[in-house]
Design a protein around this motif. Structure first.
Motif, mmCIF file in Angstrom:
data_model
loop_
_atom_site.group_PDB
_atom_site.id
_atom_site.type_symbol
_atom_site.label_atom_id
_atom_site.label_comp_id
_atom_site.label_asym_id
_atom_site.label_seq_id
_atom_site.Cartn_x
_atom_site.Cartn_y
_atom_site.Cartn_z
ATOM 1 N N ILE A 657 -7.301 -4.201 -8.870
ATOM 2 C CA ILE A 657 -6.480 -3.006 -9.101
ATOM 3 C C ILE A 657 -6.279 -2.270 -7.787
ATOM 4 C CG2 ILE A 657 -6.373 -0.763 -10.259
ATOM 5 C CD1 ILE A 657 -7.891 -1.966 -12.569
ATOM 6 N N LEU A 658 -5.012 -1.927 -7.495
ATOM 7 C CA LEU A 658 -4.681 -1.114 -6.339
ATOM 8 C C LEU A 658 -4.945 0.351 -6.699
ATOM 9 C CD1 LEU A 658 -3.291 -1.095 -3.465
ATOM 10 C CD2 LEU A 658 -1.169 -0.595 -4.704
ATOM 11 N N VAL A 659 -5.899 0.986 -5.997
ATOM 12 C CA VAL A 659 -6.307 2.344 -6.374
ATOM 13 C C VAL A 659 -5.807 3.413 -5.408
ATOM 14 C CG1 VAL A 659 -8.329 1.565 -7.636
ATOM 15 C CG2 VAL A 659 -8.529 2.032 -5.195
ATOM 16 N N ALA A 660 -5.345 3.013 -4.213
ATOM 17 C CA ALA A 660 -4.852 4.006 -3.240
ATOM 18 C C ALA A 660 -3.969 3.317 -2.222
ATOM 19 C CB ALA A 660 -6.021 4.704 -2.545
ATOM 20 N N GLY A 661 -3.033 4.061 -1.649
ATOM 21 C CA GLY A 661 -2.136 3.519 -0.653
ATOM 22 C C GLY A 661 -2.810 3.337 0.699
ATOM 23 N N PRO A 662 -2.107 2.681 1.637
ATOM 24 C CA PRO A 662 -2.711 2.384 2.940
ATOM 25 C C PRO A 662 -3.015 3.627 3.776
ATOM 26 C CG PRO A 662 -0.387 1.787 2.930
ATOM 27 C CD PRO A 662 -0.750 2.135 1.522
ATOM 28 N N LYS A 663 -2.300 4.741 3.532
ATOM 29 C CA LYS A 663 -2.529 5.962 4.307
ATOM 30 C C LYS A 663 -3.420 6.957 3.578
ATOM 31 C CE LYS A 663 1.878 5.565 6.792
ATOM 32 N NZ LYS A 663 3.150 6.227 7.141
ATOM 33 N N SER A 664 -3.864 6.597 2.389
ATOM 34 C CA SER A 664 -4.727 7.487 1.613
ATOM 35 C C SER A 664 -6.156 7.412 2.127
ATOM 36 C CB SER A 664 -4.692 7.093 0.134
ATOM 37 O OG SER A 664 -3.370 7.145 -0.359
ATOM 38 N N PRO A 665 -6.973 8.434 1.871
ATOM 39 C CA PRO A 665 -8.393 8.353 2.243
ATOM 40 C C PRO A 665 -9.100 7.297 1.404
ATOM 41 C CG PRO A 665 -7.948 10.323 0.934
ATOM 42 C CD PRO A 665 -6.612 9.729 1.274
#
Length: 697
Positions: A657-665
């Motif tokens: 599951i993708l839980v956050a984008g590449p620029k997210s903490p």
């Protein structure tokens, strides 16, 4: 006097009436296949032979001690003989040196001081040539950077960087240094050491492996016996070791030898099949559910003369993994050699080559004795393939007990799995190359029907990505104890063809009493899928396209469409329009040993891109999840049909599951807990669904 293998003489046997001749024969036969039976097998043998479990236990302990002593005696005899031969050869060389003369002048040989000066000169010359090579390399790199296009320059520099990263060659030592490249997909990253390979070993190892494999194929009645456990054929250890003077390469008392053979007729030209075997990338793609990584190690051919019986010789690094994160991967550096025995008949042999890791001797937990296949060309573009696997392995301490029966019963990495995979992949390649849509395929969506071949390619990629995830290596691990037996890891995904950002992966394995085919049918039933699949949001799912990938009707790639959007708390996939409508691509198969059900969500825009003519399906971003189903290895006979033969199943569940984008903490442990809860809830729902479908009587 008779000896019963338990340390007792024939007189003691008659006095104590401990074991009958029939009991001894049965125990001896079982010992050849499984010298370390677990408690369940000891109980089974005790009932069958009318013996107490402790009697069985002590008999096997004494037999192992006796067998070890016999092996040591045999090894000592061989080593003493080898020592005698070496001493004789050494004496002959010393005698010859006394009479040697200098070839140019016919005078006496060089003295010690002259030889040392000559060696010093050669070393200085070697240093000079190395510096010259470095200067030429720099000059060549500069000239390439002045090339016609920036793209060409970057590509060339990238290739040179990869080569320099992976390989180096110590010419004065005939040593090839190999470092498995870490620039591949994140899902397959591992920290790898340096492998130091003595290439002077290669020709002799290749020739010997070819000759041994020929004998194993041609004199089958001498070396092969039928297993009393599952009826499959295995190498008779005593006959093999006597004939080939073989010694154990893994000395651990928990090590075992796996041997098996299988054959099949597959729909592929023999020459095309051999080409795939001799290309490491195609080899990996041909066995995606077994081989997770493979690289051909380049060698300087002038330094590796090819023997008469080897048309092609390669050195290959490969990593294999199957079934579950609970099963340890196997890693080999092998010599692969190919010979055309006669017109239309080829033999390909693989054998482990000894390596040093970081210049230190390395004792691997697995060693491949000469193994491989015989490939014969048949009419109508078909090939007959006979396969032999023969491996020493010591993985008892690192394999979870759930999967030991499968591995120890030869259905893990054995010839049957290789042949079943080869059959399935050859059928898939044949069907994917067909231009007209077969009668077994259908689609209610014209766009998807036109892109049938692209959909099949995308399904293949979904399966491959799922298989790469099974090792779950090279990632940040979270404490397993907090996740109830679920293995959880997180990675920052930057690979093309996968959604960028932080991805959490979770996997667990369970056992059920249903046969693999029954489990497969229940989990692929669209009428009940909403009972376990959160992507359905408790609403029915229906199939809008289905394309066959093999002769088994279970082997197919499908496009599914849930009726509503999905609410997963912090992990939301909403449907606001037709373009946002969610679909799923699902690829599944079944064979004699089990199967897979793997799926990935897609929106309408992504699906349209996947079937577009100008888009490579391997660049479509997908994140697969799914199930891997295997027989549990506990049936008395491994059935040819996965639905028959009794026994239960082992199921590996993997979610990504993708839980956050590449620029997210970096996500917190709350996200990890959410994914752990999701897979736990899914497993409970699957168990409940399977419990409501008892085995057929």
């Amino acid at each position: 006097m008779e000896y019963d293998g338990s340390g007792s003489s024939g007189n003691e046997e008659r006095r104590n009436t401990r074991h009958t001749r029939q009991q001894i024969e049965k125990l001896e036969a079982y010992f050849k296949e499984c010298p370390h039976p677990d408690e369940a097998r000891r109980h089974m043998l005790g009932k069958e032979l009318n013996m107490e479990p402790d009697q069985i236990k002590f008999w096997f302990q004494n037999k192992r001690t006796q067998s070890k002593a016999q092996d040591e005696r045999s090894a000592n005899i061989l080593l003493r003989g080898e020592n005698d031969r070496l001493q004789t050869a050494n004496a002959a060389i010393l005698e010859a040196l006394k009479n040697v003369v200098c070839p140019p002048c016919g005078g006496p040989p060089l003295g010690k001081e002259e030889r040392e000066r000559s060696v010093q000169k050669l070393r200085l010359e070697n240093i000079r040539l190395k510096k010259l090579r470095e200067q030429l390399t720099k000059t060549l790199s500069k000239s390439k950077l002045k090339g016609p296009t920036m793209v060409d320059s970057l590509a060339s520099a990238h290739r040179q960087q990869i080569f320099d990263t992976c390989f180096s060659y110590e010419a004065n030592q005939n040593i090839l240094v190999y470092r498995p490249n870490s620039s591949g997909p994140v899902t397959s990253q591992t920290v790898q050491p340096e492998y130091h390979i003595d290439i002077t070993q290669v020709p002799e190892i290749a020739a010997s492996a070819i000759e041994e494999l020929k004998r194993l194929f041609s004199i089958e009645e001498i070396f092969w016996v039928e297993s009393s456990i599952d009826g499959a054929y295995m190498i008779d250890r005593e006959s093999y070791e006597n004939f080939f003077h073989a010694i154990r390469h893994i000395k651990s008392s928990s090590a075992r030898v796996e041997s098996s053979k299988e054959f099949a007729v597959v729909p592929i030209e023999a020459t095309n099949l051999i080409e795939m075997f001799l290309d490491s990338e195609k080899w990996k793609d041909l066995f995606p559910t077994i081989v997770t990584a493979a690289k051909t190690i380049p060698m300087l051919e002038s330094d590796v003369p090819i023997k008469e019986n080897c048309n092609v010789v390669q050195v290959i690094w490969e990593k294999m993994h199957i079934l579950s994160p609970l099963v340890p991967p196997r890693e080999f550096v092998i010599v692969r050699c190919c010979q055309e025995i006669e017109k239309g008949l080829w033999i390909i042999a693989d054998v482990t080559i000894s390596v040093n890791i970081n210049k230190d001797p390395f004792s691997a937990p697995c060693y491949k004795r000469p193994s491989g296949c015989l490939i014969g060309a048949l009419p109508n573009g078909q090939s007959k393939v006979m396969w032999i696997e023969h491996v020493e392995v010591d993985d008892k301490s690192i394999t979870n007990h759930t999967y030991r029966e499968v591995l120890f019963g030869r259905s893990g990495y054995g010839a049957k799995r290789w042949i079943a995979t080869l059959e399935r992949m050859c059928e898939r390649m044949a069907l994917s190359s067909v231009l007209t849509i077969p009668s077994t395929d259908w689609s209610e969506d014209t766009m998807i029907a036109r892109g049938r071949r692209k959909v099949m390619k995308l399904g293949e990629r979904v399966l491959n990505l799922y298989n790469e995830m099974l090792t779950m290596s090279g990632k940040v691990e979270f404490p397993q104890g907090l996740n109830g037996g679920i293995r959880v890891s997180m990675r920052m995904n930057r690979e093309e063809g996968q959604p960028p950002g932080y991805v959490i992966s979770a996997a667990t394995s369970i056992s059920v009493s249903l046969a693999p085919m029954q489990v497969f049918n229940i989990l692929t039933d669209n009428d009940t899928r909403h009972q376990w699949d959160i992507l359905c949001h408790n609403h029915p799912v229906y199939e809008i396209a289905s394309f066959s990938t093999g002769s088994n009707e279970a082997n197919r790639v499908s496009i599914l469409k849930p009726t509503l959007g999905v609410d997963m708390g912090s992990l939301t996939m909403a449907q606001n329009s037709d373009k946002d409508a969610m679909y799923m691509i699902q690829d599944c198969y079944m064979d004699a040993l089990g199967g897979m059900i793997v799926y990935a969500p897609l929106d309408r825009n992504t699906l349209e891109l996947a079937v577009a003519d100008h888009i490579d399906p391997f660049m479509i971003p997908v994140l697969p999840s799914g199930f891997l189903i295997s027989n549990d290895g506990r049936r008395s006979t491994v059935a040819t049909d996965a639905e028959d033969g009794g026994g239960g199943s082992l199921i590996t569940v993997v979610f990504q599951i993708l839980v956050a984008g590449p620029k997210s903490p970096r996500p917190s442990e709350k996200s990890v807990d959410a994914v752990s809860t999701l897979i736990s809830d899914t497993v409970q729902k699957v168990r409940a669904l399977l419990h409501n479908n008892p085995p057929h009587v």
